[in-house]
Design a protein around this motif. Structure first.
Motif, short mmCIF file in Angstrom:
data_model
loop_
_atom_site.label_atom_id
_atom_site.label_comp_id
_atom_site.label_asym_id
_atom_site.label_seq_id
_atom_site.Cartn_x
_atom_site.Cartn_y
_atom_site.Cartn_z
N CYS A 243 0.84 -1.19 0.00
CA CYS A 243 0.00 0.00 0.00
C CYS A 243 0.88 1.25 0.00
O CYS A 243 1.81 1.37 0.78
CB CYS A 243 -0.89 0.00 1.24
N GLU A 244 0.59 2.16 -0.90
CA GLU A 244 1.41 3.36 -1.00
C GLU A 244 0.77 4.57 -0.33
O GLU A 244 1.30 5.67 -0.40
CB GLU A 244 1.72 3.65 -2.47
N GLY A 245 -0.35 4.39 0.32
CA GLY A 245 -1.00 5.49 1.03
C GLY A 245 -1.64 5.00 2.31
O GLY A 245 -2.14 3.89 2.36
N LEU A 246 -1.58 5.81 3.35
CA LEU A 246 -2.21 5.45 4.62
C LEU A 246 -3.65 5.97 4.62
O LEU A 246 -3.90 7.08 4.15
CB LEU A 246 -1.42 6.04 5.79
N PRO A 247 -4.58 5.19 5.17
CA PRO A 247 -6.00 5.56 5.11
C PRO A 247 -6.40 6.54 6.22
O PRO A 247 -7.42 6.37 6.86
CB PRO A 247 -6.69 4.21 5.28
N TRP A 248 -5.59 7.56 6.45
CA TRP A 248 -5.88 8.51 7.53
C TRP A 248 -5.82 9.94 6.98
O TRP A 248 -5.12 10.22 6.02
CB TRP A 248 -4.86 8.36 8.66
N LYS A 249 -6.53 10.84 7.64
CA LYS A 249 -6.54 12.25 7.23
C LYS A 249 -5.20 12.91 7.56
O LYS A 249 -4.45 12.43 8.42
CB LYS A 249 -7.65 13.01 7.96
N ASN A 250 -4.92 14.02 6.90
CA ASN A 250 -3.73 14.81 7.21
C ASN A 250 -3.75 15.24 8.67
O ASN A 250 -4.81 15.57 9.21
CB ASN A 250 -3.68 16.08 6.33
N SER A 251 -2.59 15.23 9.29
CA SER A 251 -2.41 15.70 10.68
C SER A 251 -3.39 15.04 11.64
O SER A 251 -3.92 15.68 12.54
CB SER A 251 -2.53 17.22 10.75
N GLU B 265 4.08 9.50 3.85
CA GLU B 265 2.72 9.32 4.36
C GLU B 265 2.68 9.47 5.88
O GLU B 265 1.74 10.06 6.42
CB GLU B 265 2.19 7.94 3.95
N ILE B 266 3.67 8.95 6.56
CA ILE B 266 3.72 9.09 8.02
C ILE B 266 3.83 10.57 8.38
O ILE B 266 3.14 11.05 9.28
CB ILE B 266 4.86 8.25 8.61
N ARG B 267 4.66 11.29 7.67
CA ARG B 267 4.79 12.73 7.93
C ARG B 267 3.46 13.43 7.67
O ARG B 267 3.05 14.33 8.40
CB ARG B 267 5.89 13.34 7.06
N ARG B 268 2.77 13.01 6.64
CA ARG B 268 1.49 13.63 6.28
C ARG B 268 0.45 13.43 7.38
O ARG B 268 -0.28 14.36 7.73
CB ARG B 268 0.96 13.04 4.96
N LYS C 286 15.75 12.14 8.02
CA LYS C 286 16.24 13.52 7.90
C LYS C 286 15.82 14.14 6.56
O LYS C 286 15.37 15.29 6.51
CB LYS C 286 17.76 13.54 8.03
N ASN C 287 15.96 13.37 5.49
CA ASN C 287 15.60 13.86 4.15
C ASN C 287 14.11 14.12 3.98
O ASN C 287 13.70 14.78 3.03
CB ASN C 287 16.08 12.89 3.08
N ASN C 288 13.31 13.56 4.90
CA ASN C 288 11.86 13.72 4.80
C ASN C 288 11.28 14.57 5.92
O ASN C 288 10.09 14.47 6.24
CB ASN C 288 11.18 12.35 4.75
N GLY C 289 12.12 15.42 6.52
CA GLY C 289 11.62 16.40 7.46
C GLY C 289 11.42 15.95 8.89
O GLY C 289 10.67 16.57 9.64
N PHE C 290 12.11 14.88 9.30
CA PHE C 290 12.04 14.44 10.69
C PHE C 290 13.32 14.82 11.41
O PHE C 290 14.41 14.77 10.84
CB PHE C 290 11.84 12.92 10.77
N LYS C 291 13.18 15.16 12.67
CA LYS C 291 14.33 15.48 13.52
C LYS C 291 14.52 14.33 14.50
O LYS C 291 13.57 13.91 15.17
CB LYS C 291 14.09 16.77 14.29
N GLU C 292 15.73 13.83 14.58
CA GLU C 292 16.04 12.73 15.49
C GLU C 292 16.12 13.25 16.92
O GLU C 292 16.84 14.20 17.20
CB GLU C 292 17.36 12.08 15.09
N ILE C 293 15.38 12.62 17.81
CA ILE C 293 15.45 12.96 19.24
C ILE C 293 16.56 12.13 19.89
O ILE C 293 17.44 12.67 20.52
CB ILE C 293 14.10 12.70 19.94
N ASP C 294 16.48 10.81 19.71
CA ASP C 294 17.53 9.95 20.24
C ASP C 294 17.41 8.54 19.66
O ASP C 294 16.42 8.21 19.02
CB ASP C 294 17.53 9.89 21.77
#
Length: 182
Positions: free
Chosen positions: A43-51, A76-79, A118-126
């Motif tokens: 599946c290339e898309g998650l069945p959830w609304k944005n944010s 999709e996770i970021r979305r 990192k390339n997809n806009g996530f910041k590593e916490i730890d």
């Protein structure tokens, strides 16, 4: 989400929780206050609304996702995460002493996950490493430990003497906490 253990526990703590997996589990019927969905592995898309979510927890999931669609999944996770939302990933460690014995054969290297995140806009916490596997005969050693030890057997061996003797990068799992950047 497998049987839905984390979904059920979080729901009992008062969180609104949804779970998804590639196949259903009969246990889902016991968790009436939780929502479950079946999503095929390609599946290339998650069945959830944005944010829609504050947190996404992928516990022993990423090693089952085909590499060719993994970057699509990250987008999709970021979305579906709210701005500032968290993504927690627990994955089998491809550098573990026991990696040859893992059921999942698509072990995502931590370095690759860091780069993709990192390339997809996530910041590593730890990042941390969990789980003990012996450097030689890991399945046999863990079997003996389970059968002969006077303690409750726990593969994770949090803060045990054995875990302290194992270099972190050779432990069974890596745990990464990320935050959606904006």
């Amino acid at each position: 989400c497998g049987r839905g253990r984390n979904v059920g526990l979080l729901n009992q703590l008062g969180y609104q929780v949804a779970g998804q997996d590639m196949t259903s589990s009969s246990w889902w019927g016991n968790l009436m206050d939780s929502g479950f969905q079946i999503v095929p592995p390609d599946c290339e898309g998650l069945p959830w609304k944005n944010s829609a979510f504050d947190l996404i927890n992928d516990s022993l999931v990423v090693s089952y996702i085909p590499v060719k669609i993994f970057e699509v999944l990250i987008k999709e996770i970021r979305r579906v995460l709210k701005p500032g939302g968290y993504w927690v990933i627990l994955a089998a460690n491809n550098k573990s002493y026991g990696q040859k014995n893992f059921q999942c054969k698509n072990l995502l290297p931590l370095a690759l996950m860091r780069s993709l995140a990192k390339n997809n806009g996530f910041k590593e916490i730890d990042v941390s490493y969990e789980g003990f596997y012996a450097p030689y005969f890991p399945l046999f050693i863990n079997f003996i430990r389970k059968q002969c030890g006077p303690w409750n057997f726990d593969l994770s061996d949090y803060e045990s003497w054995l875990a302290e003797q194992t270099p972190p990068e050779k432990r069974g799992l890596w745990l990464m906490r990320l935050r959606r950047g904006d």
